[in-house]
Design an enzyme around this catalytic site. Structure first.
Site, PDB file in Angstrom:
ATOM      1  N   GLU A  43       0.855  -1.186   0.000  1.00 26.46           N
ATOM      2  CA  GLU A  43       0.000   0.000   0.000  1.00 26.46           C
ATOM      3  C   GLU A  43       0.890   1.233   0.000  1.00 26.46           C
ATOM      4  O   GLU A  43       1.948   1.247   0.653  1.00 26.46           O
ATOM      5  CB  GLU A  43      -0.896   0.021   1.245  1.00 26.46           C
ATOM      6  N   CYS A 254      -6.580   0.845   3.010  1.00 26.66           N
ATOM      7  CA  CYS A 254      -7.600   1.898   2.980  1.00 26.66           C
ATOM      8  C   CYS A 254      -7.477   2.813   1.775  1.00 26.66           C
ATOM      9  O   CYS A 254      -8.427   3.486   1.390  1.00 26.66           O
ATOM     10  CB  CYS A 254      -7.537   2.716   4.266  1.00 26.66           C
ATOM     11  N   ASN A 384     -12.289  -3.290   0.794  1.00 22.82           N
ATOM     12  CA  ASN A 384     -11.215  -3.385   1.780  1.00 22.82           C
ATOM     13  C   ASN A 384     -11.769  -3.079   3.154  1.00 22.82           C
ATOM     14  O   ASN A 384     -12.105  -1.926   3.424  1.00 22.82           O
ATOM     15  CB  ASN A 384     -10.095  -2.393   1.467  1.00 22.82           C
ATOM     16  N   GLU A 385     -11.897  -4.076   3.975  1.00 21.13           N
ATOM     17  CA  GLU A 385     -12.356  -3.953   5.364  1.00 21.13           C
ATOM     18  C   GLU A 385     -13.450  -2.887   5.532  1.00 21.13           C
ATOM     19  O   GLU A 385     -13.444  -2.103   6.472  1.00 21.13           O
ATOM     20  CB  GLU A 385     -11.174  -3.754   6.342  1.00 21.13           C
TER      21      GLU A 385
END
Ligand code: AHR
Length: 656
Positions: A43, A254, A384-385
């Site tokens: 990321e 994120c 994503n989460e």
């Protein structure tokens, strides 16, 4: 559903009976486990991409930094206007006629007077100077590739000097070029440094009176990883390659779902010529050029033999969106239904871009970038989460359905929130199971004790439901006790490699002085790379993956979470691989029984990572903790004393 909750009594019984629990395994022993088990999570957090893995040396190369990213930033940040030799010029940032609408800002310079007065030392001229990301590192004898887009705005062609300068103004390399076109054109020059400098500047100096425009001023080392153009920093990329990951997940994290709906990661903005890519503030509060975009991610995967795992937003932004930069308010925001058709097409187009023939619309774009052959995309993450809201639920199902219908072979990865349990976790699993999504992404950042106590988490997972991608995990810290707790947990991941399909530690990279997250796998600055003990644990496991798991090989005399072990076989080499973990403060002996394996070769190798609980690597002592490799005499039965706070990998060859 709450997959991880199983009775405490069961846990203790399991721990005690490590040597007696049986798994469904093939006749000759050996349970098939995932061949893609351990890989990397990448990321752009902590300056992992720009200023990090992406080898570009110029910061703010296309004048797109702005106040919405950081209040102290503007399009001219990290640039200095220079007019040595008492020259006179004017500069302005413009947007009226850019190279491409995705890249709106550029500078116009009017070099009004190039002052060649004998009393002024130094070369006269008017131009720009860039300090890179905390200085530009150059090495004597190494080549660097300069390029810029320019257009002539006055009548005559304009001559330029391109230089590498030290902070004292010494010139370490110089080349020249002339711009002679009234429309945007790329100009290049090669420079070779005549000395080392860790804090150099790039200088672009007009030597002719006149008006011109500049944009996309770029400076790359010739030596990038595998010598790729627009490539990766060779030493950092090599650290990742050395791990031999089976996959790389990208671009986050994120960063995927972004800070507000307008900040979601849109993969189409990150391919094609770099001057046409769209820069934006990432969720971690700084600019991402997208120079390291989807094409470069896929190429890096191919270069190191890792499968690409792109993750795309599920049509909603991060639930933690907030701050003055977010348009539309804080919290999770969803794409409106009118936009979902187009968005779903964007997801489908990625699959065509990656796997379609060069004659297809999106396959042609991949081919134009230099890769006519498909990339063989196998996995695709959606979400994503995310917070599992009704908005998420609806959009996730729409995207999944479209991919399942059009590309049934693609293994979709669903998402189960940011924690190891709880509402989002349960609902995320539920939706994915409903939709027959084959793999679900779990995330958890916890204390090392949690990893020790929960190393049997997956033993009781329902084998009839989706498989697990443990997409983000880490114990809070980069000390030996953290790394060894993760090692113990990884033996449980291997033992459950039939239900855990993929696992990746997160975050991967962090630049010293530019971090937004404290626990990371590899720290670096412009000169050094600091591998943490956690890195070595990951590397030792990744270098020694197998495809068959064997139980009843290692016996410990006491029931304790501090001792953990696994045994796998790599059927390509036929090697037997043991991982022996001692997370305690005393050495402990375990019994090893390899009698079931035929043709054991006695000359084996062990690799040991060992230290005290709180030992860690630092920039002052980069290699305090490193594994050591030793020759070892293996027998079909032997005792092995695991040192306190250690991971040992034993690799034994067998004849086929
Ligand atoms: O790995 C750092 C962050 O942790 C990721 O961006 C996010 O997915 C998680 O919360």
């Amino acid at each position: 559903m709450n997959k991880q909750n199983f009775p405490i009594l069961g846990l203790f019984l399991f721990v005690f009976c490590l040597s007696t629990v049986s798994y469904s395994q093939t006749a000759k022993g050996g349970k098939k486990i995932s061949t893609d088990l351990l890989g990397l999570f990448f990321e752009d957090i902590n300056y992992a991409a720009d200023g990090g893995l992406y080898a570009e040396l110029v910061q703010n190369r296309s004048f797109e930094y702005n106040m919405a990213e950081r209040h102290e930033w503007n399009p001219f940040s990290y640039w200095e206007f220079v007019s040595p030799g008492h020259s006179i010029g004017y500069i302005s940032v413009e947007t009226k006629s850019p190279i491409h609408p995705n890249n709106p800002h550029y500078v116009e310079i009017d070099a009004e007077f190039i002052g060649n007065y004998p009393q002024y030392k130094g070369e006269a001229g008017v131009g720009l100077k860039n300090a890179g990301f905390d200085g530009i590192v150059v090495r004597k004898g190494e080549k660097y590739n300069f390029s810029m887009f320019a257009k002539q705005l006055s009548n005559a062609p304009i001559n330029f000097l391109i230089r590498i300068e030290t902070p004292k103004g010494e010139i370490l390399s110089q080349n020249s070029l002339t711009i002679s076109d009234r429309s945007w054109k790329k100009y290049s020059a090669e420079l070779t440094a005549t000395a080392n400098c860790d804090t150099a500047f790039l200088v672009v100096l007009a030597k002719t009176k006149g008006k011109f425009a500049l944009d996309m001023i770029s400076f790359f080392p010739e030596k990038t990883f595998k010598n790729r153009k627009n490539g990766l920093r060779a030493d950092l990329a090599q650290m990742l390659a050395d791990m031999q990951p089976r996959f790389i997940r990208f671009p986050g994290g994120c960063l995927v779902h972004g800070n507000g709906i307008g900040n979601m990661y849109r993969w189409k903005n990150t391919i094609g010529p770099i001057e046409e890519r769209k820069e934006q503030r990432n969720i971690w509060g700084y600019n991402q050029t997208a120079g390291l975009g989807f094409y470069e991610f896929f190429l890096f995967c191919e270069d190191i033999g890792a499968k690409p795992i792109p993750v795309l937003p599920a049509g909603v932004s991060c639930q933690n969106s907030g701050g003055t930069h977010v348009i539309g308010g804080a919290g999770q925001k969803a794409l409106c239904m009118d936009d979902m058709g187009e968005y779903i097409q964007e997801v489908l187009d990625l699959i065509e871009w990656a796997n379609g023939p060069a004659t297809s619309t999106w396959g042609a774009k991949r081919a134009a970038a230099g890769h006519p052959k498909p990339f063989n995309l196998e996995y695709l993450g959606i979400g994503n989460e995310d917070k599992i809201t009704a908005e998420f639920d609806e959009r996730f199902r729409m995207i999944v359905k479209a991919v399942q219908e059009k590309h049934p072979a693609i293994k979709i990865i669903g998402t189960a929130g940011p924690f190891h349990s709880g509402d989002d976790f349960d609902k995320g699993w539920q939706i994915s199971n409903d939709m027959n999504v084959p793999i679900v992404d779990e995330h958890y950042y916890v204390q090392p004790d949690w990893f020790l106590a929960n190393q049997y988490r997956y033993d009781k997972y329902d084998r009839t439901k989706g498989k697990v991608y443990l997409g983000e995990y880490a114990s809070w810290g980069n000390k030996m006790k953290n790394a060894i707790a993760e090692a113990a947990y990884l033996t449980g991941i291997e033992r459950n490699g039939d239900i855990v399909q993929l696992a990746s530690y997160a975050p991967l990279l962090a630049k010293k002085g530019f971090t937004q997250w404290n626990t990371n796998l590899i720290f670096f600055d412009n000169l050094n790379i600091l591998p943490t003990p956690n890195y070595y644990v990951q590397k030792m496991f990744m270098n020694n993956q197998g495809d068959l798991y064997f139980d009843k090989v290692v016996t410990k005399e006491e029931s304790s979470n501090l001792l953990a072990a696994s045994c796998v076989q790599d059927s390509k080499t036929n090697d037997i691989i043991l991982k022996l973990v001692n997370a305690g403060t005393e050495a402990k002996t375990v019994k090893i029984d390899l009698t079931r394996f035929k043709g054991l070769q006695t000359k084996a190798q062990i690799e040991v990572l060992q230290g005290n609980n709180d030992d860690e690597n630092t920039f002052d002592n980069l290699h305090k903790i490193v594994p050591t490799k030793l020759a070892f005499n293996a027998k079909s039965k032997f005792n092995y004393t695991t040192p306190a706070m250690s991971l040992t990998v034993v690799r034994i060859k067998t004849s086929k």
